[in-house]
Design an enzyme around this catalytic site. Structure first.
Site, PDB file in Angstrom:
ATOM      1  N   LYS A  41       6.433  -1.044 -18.108  1.00  0.00           N
ATOM      2  CA  LYS A  41       6.496   0.138 -18.951  1.00  0.00           C
ATOM      3  C   LYS A  41       6.235   1.388 -18.141  1.00  0.00           C
ATOM      4  O   LYS A  41       6.605   2.507 -18.515  1.00  0.00           O
ATOM      5  CB  LYS A  41       5.403   0.044 -20.050  1.00  0.00           C
ATOM      6  CG  LYS A  41       5.511  -1.181 -20.902  1.00  0.00           C
ATOM      7  CD  LYS A  41       4.288  -1.291 -21.833  1.00  0.00           C
ATOM      8  CE  LYS A  41       4.331  -2.608 -22.570  1.00  0.00           C
ATOM      9  NZ  LYS A  41       3.018  -2.947 -23.146  1.00  0.00           N
ATOM     10  N   ASP A 101       2.668  -0.648  -4.694  1.00  0.00           N
ATOM     11  CA  ASP A 101       1.314  -0.972  -4.260  1.00  0.00           C
ATOM     12  C   ASP A 101       1.423  -2.036  -3.166  1.00  0.00           C
ATOM     13  O   ASP A 101       1.710  -1.707  -2.019  1.00  0.00           O
ATOM     14  CB  ASP A 101       0.558  -1.446  -5.515  1.00  0.00           C
ATOM     15  CG  ASP A 101      -0.915  -1.685  -5.300  1.00  0.00           C
ATOM     16  OD1 ASP A 101      -1.517  -0.984  -4.485  1.00  0.00           O
ATOM     17  OD2 ASP A 101      -1.472  -2.576  -5.972  1.00  0.00           O
ATOM     18  N   ASP A 157      -1.080   2.599 -16.413  1.00  0.00           N
ATOM     19  CA  ASP A 157      -2.181   2.241 -17.317  1.00  0.00           C
ATOM     20  C   ASP A 157      -3.335   1.567 -16.599  1.00  0.00           C
ATOM     21  O   ASP A 157      -3.192   1.015 -15.507  1.00  0.00           O
ATOM     22  CB  ASP A 157      -1.674   1.269 -18.384  1.00  0.00           C
ATOM     23  CG  ASP A 157      -1.437  -0.136 -17.810  1.00  0.00           C
ATOM     24  OD1 ASP A 157      -0.645  -0.251 -16.851  1.00  0.00           O
ATOM     25  OD2 ASP A 157      -2.062  -1.098 -18.289  1.00  0.00           O
TER      26      ASP A 157
HETATM   27  P1  IMP Z   1       2.833  -4.351  -6.505  1.00  0.00           P
HETATM   28  O1  IMP Z   1       3.671  -5.537  -6.762  1.00  0.00           O
HETATM   29  O2  IMP Z   1       1.472  -4.719  -5.996  1.00  0.00           O
HETATM   30  O3  IMP Z   1       3.494  -3.308  -5.632  1.00  0.00           O
HETATM   31  O4  IMP Z   1       2.488  -3.734  -7.918  1.00  0.00           O
HETATM   32  C1  IMP Z   1       3.284  -2.832  -8.537  1.00  0.00           C
HETATM   33  C2  IMP Z   1       2.843  -2.673  -9.977  1.00  0.00           C
HETATM   34  O5  IMP Z   1       1.421  -2.810 -10.114  1.00  0.00           O
HETATM   35  C3  IMP Z   1       3.141  -1.283 -10.449  1.00  0.00           C
HETATM   36  O6  IMP Z   1       4.453  -1.182 -10.967  1.00  0.00           O
HETATM   37  C4  IMP Z   1       2.069  -1.057 -11.490  1.00  0.00           C
HETATM   38  O7  IMP Z   1       2.490  -1.563 -12.733  1.00  0.00           O
HETATM   39  C5  IMP Z   1       0.887  -1.844 -10.984  1.00  0.00           C
HETATM   40  N1  IMP Z   1      -0.078  -0.988 -10.246  1.00  0.00           N
HETATM   41  C6  IMP Z   1      -0.291  -0.961  -8.914  1.00  0.00           C
HETATM   42  N2  IMP Z   1      -1.212  -0.048  -8.582  1.00  0.00           N
HETATM   43  C7  IMP Z   1      -1.580   0.545  -9.746  1.00  0.00           C
HETATM   44  C8  IMP Z   1      -2.486   1.626 -10.059  1.00  0.00           C
HETATM   45  O8  IMP Z   1      -3.153   2.239  -9.215  1.00  0.00           O
HETATM   46  N3  IMP Z   1      -2.589   1.944 -11.374  1.00  0.00           N
HETATM   47  C9  IMP Z   1      -1.867   1.315 -12.355  1.00  0.00           C
HETATM   48  N4  IMP Z   1      -0.999   0.325 -12.099  1.00  0.00           N
HETATM   49  C10 IMP Z   1      -0.849  -0.062 -10.808  1.00  0.00           C
END
Ligand code: IMP
Ligand code: MG
Length: 174
Positions: A41, A101, A157
């Site tokens: 979302k 992230d 969120d």
């Molecule tokens: P990744 O797979 O670790 O890159 O995670 C990506 C997803 O994790 C993002 O699309 C967010 O939904 C969530 N996410 C990562 N870091 C944050 C943050 O600091 N705040 C909120 N959601 C996060």
């Protein structure tokens, strides 16, 4: 646990940067059409604001993947919860994300989307936390590189809260 939100990026800063990215995309895709794929979302607020600032023809679609539960750490498990409505074949696709992230979600998603034979796929993210990267992903358009803080607002969120904040805030746990 009680938490407090500290402003990291103001509404004005975010809006200004989105305008700049919109201008850049309009320039890069001059004479073409772009198909924006929003990752729900979190990416939805960013995509709506960005789409309004792109001057070439735009179509949109949505998909939802799960990578986070109520926690602040990535599980590494990526599951498609809602797939796209339309095929990507022969389209210029731009994936719109709230934040990159670890890169796990995007790396999986980009591979899957590329297998659907689009003309090309680029990645556009409002926020990037490069210090946290586990999987290498190429980001084509970045709003802001931010430090390793858990952030909320503008679609992001914490436990489904704070998505509606019009700015980017850092969550501070007391
Ligand atoms: P990744 O797979 O670790 O890159 O995670 C990506 C997803 O994790 C993002 O699309 C967010 O939904 C969530 N996410 C990562 N870091 C944050 C943050 O600091 N705040 C909120 N959601 C996060
Ligand atoms: Mg997301």
């Amino acid at each position: 646990m009680a938490e407090r939100i500290e402003v990291l990026l103001t509404e004005e800063e975010v809006d200004k940067r989105i305008q700049e990215i919109g201008d850049q995309i309009s320039k890069d895709y001059a004479g073409k059409k772009v198909h924006l794929v929003c990752v729900l979302k979190g990416g939805s607020f960013f995509m709506c604001e960005l789409a309004k600032r792109i001057t070439v023809p735009v179509s949109i679609d949505f998909m939802s993947v799960s990578s986070y539960g109520g926690d602040t750490e990535s599980s590494g498990v990526v599951r498609i919860v809602k797939d796209l409505d339309e095929p990507l074949k022969d389209r210029h696709v731009i994936v719109i994300e709230d934040i990159v992230d670890s890169g796990r979600t995007l790396s999986y998603l980009l591979d899957m989307l590329r297998s659907r034979e689009p003309l090309d796929v680029r990645l556009c993210t409002l926020l990037d936390k490069p210090d946290r990267r586990v999987v290498d992903v190429k980001v084509d358009y970045t709003g802001f590189e931010i430090p390793d803080e858990f952030v909320v607002g503008y679609g992001l969120d914490y436990d489904q809260k704070y998505r509606n904040l019009p700015y980017i805030g850092m969550v501070k746990f007391e």
